[in-house]
Design a protein around this motif. Structure first.
Motif, PDB file in Angstrom:
ATOM      1  N   UNK A  81     -57.444  78.482   0.193  1.00  0.00           N
ATOM      2  CA  UNK A  81     -56.776  79.265  -0.848  1.00  0.00           C
ATOM      3  C   UNK A  81     -57.340  80.682  -0.974  1.00  0.00           C
ATOM      4  N   UNK A  82     -58.442  80.963  -0.272  1.00  0.00           N
ATOM      5  CA  UNK A  82     -59.021  82.303  -0.347  1.00  0.00           C
ATOM      6  C   UNK A  82     -58.136  83.290   0.410  1.00  0.00           C
ATOM      7  N   UNK A  83     -57.765  84.411  -0.196  1.00  0.00           N
ATOM      8  CA  UNK A  83     -57.094  85.457   0.580  1.00  0.00           C
ATOM      9  C   UNK A  83     -58.023  85.934   1.698  1.00  0.00           C
ATOM     10  N   UNK A  84     -57.477  86.379   2.827  1.00  0.00           N
ATOM     11  CA  UNK A  84     -58.325  86.831   3.932  1.00  0.00           C
ATOM     12  C   UNK A  84     -59.339  87.896   3.527  1.00  0.00           C
ATOM     13  N   UNK A  85     -58.947  88.817   2.663  1.00  0.00           N
ATOM     14  CA  UNK A  85     -59.873  89.883   2.262  1.00  0.00           C
ATOM     15  C   UNK A  85     -61.058  89.321   1.482  1.00  0.00           C
ATOM     16  N   UNK A  86     -60.806  88.330   0.632  1.00  0.00           N
ATOM     17  CA  UNK A  86     -61.901  87.705  -0.110  1.00  0.00           C
ATOM     18  C   UNK A  86     -62.805  86.931   0.844  1.00  0.00           C
ATOM     19  N   UNK A 125     -70.390  95.187   0.449  1.00  0.00           N
ATOM     20  CA  UNK A 125     -69.973  96.044  -0.666  1.00  0.00           C
ATOM     21  C   UNK A 125     -68.613  96.674  -0.384  1.00  0.00           C
ATOM     22  N   UNK A 126     -68.422  97.173   0.828  1.00  0.00           N
ATOM     23  CA  UNK A 126     -67.148  97.795   1.187  1.00  0.00           C
ATOM     24  C   UNK A 126     -66.015  96.779   1.191  1.00  0.00           C
ATOM     25  N   UNK A 127     -66.241  95.623   1.798  1.00  0.00           N
ATOM     26  CA  UNK A 127     -65.198  94.605   1.882  1.00  0.00           C
ATOM     27  C   UNK A 127     -64.847  94.038   0.507  1.00  0.00           C
ATOM     28  N   UNK A 128     -65.842  93.925  -0.375  1.00  0.00           N
ATOM     29  CA  UNK A 128     -65.566  93.436  -1.724  1.00  0.00           C
ATOM     30  C   UNK A 128     -64.719  94.444  -2.486  1.00  0.00           C
ATOM     31  N   UNK A 129     -65.038  95.732  -2.365  1.00  0.00           N
ATOM     32  CA  UNK A 129     -64.221  96.769  -3.001  1.00  0.00           C
ATOM     33  C   UNK A 129     -62.782  96.708  -2.497  1.00  0.00           C
ATOM     34  N   UNK A 130     -62.611  96.557  -1.197  1.00  0.00           N
ATOM     35  CA  UNK A 130     -61.272  96.491  -0.623  1.00  0.00           C
ATOM     36  C   UNK A 130     -60.526  95.251  -1.111  1.00  0.00           C
ATOM     37  N   UNK A 152     -45.882  93.958 -12.306  1.00  0.00           N
ATOM     38  CA  UNK A 152     -45.675  94.835 -13.465  1.00  0.00           C
ATOM     39  C   UNK A 152     -46.869  95.718 -13.766  1.00  0.00           C
ATOM     40  N   UNK A 153     -47.455  96.328 -12.745  1.00  0.00           N
ATOM     41  CA  UNK A 153     -48.513  97.291 -12.988  1.00  0.00           C
ATOM     42  C   UNK A 153     -47.945  98.685 -12.832  1.00  0.00           C
ATOM     43  N   UNK A 154     -48.449  99.623 -13.614  1.00  0.00           N
ATOM     44  CA  UNK A 154     -47.902 100.974 -13.613  1.00  0.00           C
ATOM     45  C   UNK A 154     -48.692 101.923 -12.740  1.00  0.00           C
ATOM     46  N   UNK A 155     -49.827 101.485 -12.246  1.00  0.00           N
ATOM     47  CA  UNK A 155     -50.631 102.338 -11.379  1.00  0.00           C
ATOM     48  C   UNK A 155     -51.369 101.471 -10.388  1.00  0.00           C
ATOM     49  N   UNK A 156     -51.799 102.081  -9.325  1.00  0.00           N
ATOM     50  CA  UNK A 156     -52.561 101.362  -8.312  1.00  0.00           C
ATOM     51  C   UNK A 156     -54.034 101.545  -8.583  1.00  0.00           C
ATOM     52  N   UNK A 157     -54.756 100.451  -8.511  1.00  0.00           N
ATOM     53  CA  UNK A 157     -56.179 100.457  -8.817  1.00  0.00           C
ATOM     54  C   UNK A 157     -56.991 100.706  -7.547  1.00  0.00           C
ATOM     55  N   UNK A 158     -57.879 101.675  -7.608  1.00  0.00           N
ATOM     56  CA  UNK A 158     -58.816 101.915  -6.519  1.00  0.00           C
ATOM     57  C   UNK A 158     -60.218 101.924  -7.119  1.00  0.00           C
ATOM     58  N   UNK A 159     -61.092 100.970  -6.732  1.00  0.00           N
ATOM     59  CA  UNK A 159     -62.452 100.956  -7.258  1.00  0.00           C
ATOM     60  C   UNK A 159     -63.157 102.274  -6.979  1.00  0.00           C
ATOM     61  N   UNK A 160     -64.070 102.712  -7.864  1.00  0.00           N
ATOM     62  CA  UNK A 160     -64.753 103.998  -7.694  1.00  0.00           C
ATOM     63  C   UNK A 160     -65.401 104.166  -6.334  1.00  0.00           C
ATOM     64  N   UNK A 161     -66.014 103.100  -5.808  1.00  0.00           N
ATOM     65  CA  UNK A 161     -66.684 103.221  -4.513  1.00  0.00           C
ATOM     66  C   UNK A 161     -65.704 103.576  -3.394  1.00  0.00           C
ATOM     67  N   UNK A 162     -64.482 103.036  -3.481  1.00  0.00           N
ATOM     68  CA  UNK A 162     -63.479 103.358  -2.474  1.00  0.00           C
ATOM     69  C   UNK A 162     -62.906 104.745  -2.696  1.00  0.00           C
TER      70      UNK A 162
END
Length: 203
Positions: free
Chosen positions: A135-140, A171-176, A187-197
């Motif tokens: 059930x884990x997404x590939x990125x996780x 750290x990089x892969x977790x941010x991604x 229903x989100x109004x903006x795209x989220x980008x973590x500060x590190x990215x």
């Protein structure tokens, strides 16, 4: 099929250049290290972010005996697979708070077995302690593999450089993974980008 062994083997081969394993319960140092750290690291990553794919919402089950009635109006049973609470509230109130930019949570107290609240008929939204790797997404899963590599690097290789490389990759892969998870929500109004990215210019 994605499995705990496959994730550990990515950690061993990609980040440490070590021998792979066929079972977590094996006698090799690699298997022993993976078996020791896999669940701890998995739970740590689950706790760090309100993963959409690991979220659950359910009505809390009220206990008949409230041993803290003087402090709280209601005592609820803690969900068995809870790893992190997102909020305890009524869904409509939680949604209104989120839309207003406020915390959707209400006053509460958490113990090992119970949740105390003044709210009747409370609903909980939480991160489930998901153990099924399929059930884990590939990125996780990628972030988990790198994090395991960092956790076991010194016991397997005694190589500080490999540990640091694995930590940076984790750290990089977790941010991604967090950015991808957030941006897949409805229903989100903006795209989220973590500060590190954002600093790295990665979107």
């Amino acid at each position: 099929m994605q499995s705990a062994i496959a994730i550990c083997n990515v950690a061993l081969s990609t980040y440490l250049g070590a021998a792979t394993i066929t079972a977590l319960e094996g006698p090799s140092p690699e298997a022993e290290a993976c078996n020791l750290h896999y669940d701890r690291v998995r739970q740590s990553l689950l706790q760090r972010f309100p993963w959409y794919w690991a979220g659950r919402r359910e009505v809390l089950v009220e206990e008949t005996l409230n041993d803290r009635a003087g402090a709280w109006a209601h005592k609820y049973a803690r969900p068995a697979h809870l790893v992190a609470i997102r909020w305890v509230n009524h869904p409509a109130a939680a949604r209104m708070a989120l839309e207003a930019g406020r915390s959707p949570d209400s006053l509460r107290e958490l113990t090992a077995t119970a949740i105390y609240s003044d709210m009747a008929d409370a609903v909980i939204e939480y991160t489930r302690d998901e153990t099924d790797p399929t059930l884990f997404p590939p990125a996780f899963a990628d972030a988990l593999a790198a994090s395991i590599g960092a956790a076991i690097a010194m016991s397997i290789t005694k190589d500080v450089a490999k540990k640091k490389d694995a930590e940076q990759a984790a750290a990089l892969l977790l941010d991604q993974a967090m950015a991808m998870d957030f941006n897949e929500r409805p229903a989100v109004e903006h795209r989220h980008v973590p500060p590190n990215l954002a600093v790295r210019g990665i979107v």
